[in-house]
Design a protein around this motif. Sequence first.
Motif, PDB file in Angstrom:
ATOM      1  N   ILE A  95      56.458  35.492 -26.436  1.00 55.34           N
ATOM      2  CA  ILE A  95      57.521  35.015 -27.336  1.00 55.34           C
ATOM      3  C   ILE A  95      57.955  33.605 -26.954  1.00 55.34           C
ATOM      4  N   ILE A  96      58.111  33.358 -25.655  1.00 45.35           N
ATOM      5  CA  ILE A  96      58.497  32.019 -25.209  1.00 45.35           C
ATOM      6  C   ILE A  96      57.454  30.990 -25.633  1.00 45.35           C
ATOM      7  N   ASN A 123      61.204  29.939 -44.776  1.00 48.10           N
ATOM      8  CA  ASN A 123      60.086  30.865 -44.948  1.00 48.10           C
ATOM      9  C   ASN A 123      59.038  30.686 -43.853  1.00 48.10           C
ATOM     10  N   ASN A 124      58.773  29.429 -43.493  1.00 47.29           N
ATOM     11  CA  ASN A 124      57.782  29.187 -42.431  1.00 47.29           C
ATOM     12  C   ASN A 124      58.273  29.714 -41.092  1.00 47.29           C
ATOM     13  N   GLN A 125      59.550  29.542 -40.827  1.00 46.58           N
ATOM     14  CA  GLN A 125      60.097  30.048 -39.573  1.00 46.58           C
ATOM     15  C   GLN A 125      60.081  31.574 -39.543  1.00 46.58           C
ATOM     16  N   LEU A 170      54.078  36.799 -35.112  1.00 48.08           N
ATOM     17  CA  LEU A 170      54.121  37.127 -33.697  1.00 48.08           C
ATOM     18  C   LEU A 170      54.510  38.584 -33.491  1.00 48.08           C
ATOM     19  N   ALA A 171      55.467  39.081 -34.291  1.00 44.55           N
ATOM     20  CA  ALA A 171      55.887  40.477 -34.170  1.00 44.55           C
ATOM     21  C   ALA A 171      54.724  41.419 -34.467  1.00 44.55           C
ATOM     22  N   TYR A 172      53.958  41.140 -35.516  1.00 44.93           N
ATOM     23  CA  TYR A 172      52.816  41.988 -35.834  1.00 44.93           C
ATOM     24  C   TYR A 172      51.779  41.961 -34.711  1.00 44.93           C
ATOM     25  N   THR A 210      64.664  40.349 -28.646  1.00 49.37           N
ATOM     26  CA  THR A 210      64.228  38.954 -28.517  1.00 49.37           C
ATOM     27  C   THR A 210      63.685  38.418 -29.834  1.00 49.37           C
ATOM     28  N   LEU A 211      62.890  39.238 -30.543  1.00 47.54           N
ATOM     29  CA  LEU A 211      62.353  38.804 -31.833  1.00 47.54           C
ATOM     30  C   LEU A 211      63.464  38.668 -32.874  1.00 47.54           C
ATOM     31  N   SER A 212      64.402  39.606 -32.862  1.00 47.68           N
ATOM     32  CA  SER A 212      65.508  39.530 -33.807  1.00 47.68           C
ATOM     33  C   SER A 212      66.357  38.286 -33.545  1.00 47.68           C
ATOM     34  N   LYS A 213      66.527  37.942 -32.273  1.00 47.50           N
ATOM     35  CA  LYS A 213      67.264  36.733 -31.930  1.00 47.50           C
ATOM     36  C   LYS A 213      66.579  35.500 -32.510  1.00 47.50           C
TER      37      LYS A 213
END
Length: 630
Positions: free
Chosen positions: A402-403, A420-422, A429-431, A458-461
């Motif tokens: 993630i980092i 949308n790109n973000q 990355l989550a998938y 972390t992903l939700s953040k």
Amino acid sequence: MDQPSQSQTSLLSPNRSSSYNRSCIQCNRRKVRCDRNDPCGRCVKCGEPCVFPGPKRAPRKLRRPPISEVVARLRQLEEVERLRSGSPASDHGLPSSVSSCSDVFRTDNHEGKLIVKEGKSRYVGDEASAVLGDKVRELQDICSDSSSEGDFDELDASVLRFVGFLGIDRTPDVLQRSHLYPSRIQELWHVYQINVAPLIAILHKPSVDEMLCQESENINPDPAREALLLSVCHAAIVSMSPKQCIEVLGEDSETQIQKYRLATDQALARANFIKSQDIHVLQAAVLFLLCLRRKGNTRLVWAASAVVVRVAQGQGLHRDGQHLGLSYFDTEIRRRLWWHICILDMLCSGDQGTDSQIQPGMFDTRLPSNVDCDVLYPSLTEMPLEKVGCTDITLCIVQCEIIASLYWPNKFTGANLSRNNQENLVKSLAYRLENQYLKHLDLEIPVQWMYATIARLTLSKSWLLAHCKTSTMGEDGPAMSQETDDKAFNMAIEVVKFAHLLHTNESTSQWAWLSKSYKQWHAIAFILSELCTRLITPETNHAWEVVTEVYRQWEDDDTQTSLMLRKPISRLMEHAALSRAAKMPFNQLAGSSPSIGAPLGEPASNSEILSPGMYGLPLSGMEWLCEPLL
């Protein structure tokens, strides 16, 4: 009768012959050589009284130019630069980023902010400014907080000597040798393997076991091993509950933490951390700082982490061992250590609201292999196949993925990407993480459930930060729909609930010590800023109850992480409370007050507010990980 002073003696007895180590006052003033006799030859020749200074050393005069001269030079240089570039002059000839005006916010191209107030300045990185900068201007309080951050107590003043900030440690050992008896270390090593090793996979456990056997009859271990063993003991004590600490050590946890904190610091100083080329010393320092975030001064940890990065570069950890021809074992151990240093750098930067020191391009060390440390040993001739599923290094790998994907390459929160790109960046990355690691986790096993929850938070953040940035764009930016705002608002509430669950879940209580140092201040700040503008509804009432309950726990907890943001969050709490009070009908306000301690609206018990059953998401499968991102 009082004895005459030294200077009086020289005047009363000018013919007395004696010698001094320093020149007399007259010769020193004339800048001439003094023979240092009493009286000296030049004073006798000139017929002047010869007086020698006291035994103390003369104060050194600073040779640096006065501040006014430096400012004048700076103005001249900037004027030359302005003429070259053809840009208009800034106020007072100083760059706008260091203007001395009070309460000035300056935003650079990377969305970071420099807050200047009453001659003080404080830089805030992308993450903090994206959440707080354009919602409520509470970042102004950071400058006034900077002085309080520097008021370290006596314990802080004597810690972190190993990085060379405060000189060589000459204080006596805070621990008697009885604290280092093998039986005591074995007890704490057992606690470490249960409470710390599943979350911080820096050490090769079989090697530490062997080290303990070798040191069982050695009262005075070498400095490197002593530092590592004391760091392990410190980490174990930090991870224990007060009750467990009394049961194991027979003393309260705060006393034991202070003892082993100072002892570890002294051991690292004796091991000469700055110049050490022993990887054990570096392992001890990284482990020490990661655990010091829980009970220590995070400002000092942040500064010391920068030194750790330099020492790691000096030992070559930023270069992959495979390219250097190292063994498989050494390569993997060095990878694990380097990436934990990256995690330390990210956590410390988040605590202080600054950008991380480590950036892509300054290293080529690969991620560790997803294998347990038990299958690694020094005589390894072939690297084991990576495991499909959970290992002791899986959490580190997921965090570092993630980092590396969201923070380093394109400065995710500061990049000029559309919303949308973000979002797509986070989704992809989550998938990938779900398919490669997370879907193989068994959520019935507490530690693996914790890994999945940390990854989700972390992903939700990251998704929430993308929303905060795009929602604060100017007229040229896309407008946020109410549906998107509601989605981010609900996700922030969900993040706070899951973070609270990590702190209170009984099945994962032995690891709550580390999760308590991860304050979800970004989600709290976003919820509070939304509560300042949203109408009073059942949803906002529930959000207020959740935030106030978590805020109370933050106030009760002694963790010092995110100290810089404590005052801005407190101001946001006051603004949200007053805003809700102004919107609340008078009859609903009867018997209540807009104070932080008393939520407005229908009260609910803590278990109802933060119960896992209220999440509305299945915890038996991995679908809940990416559900808010779809």
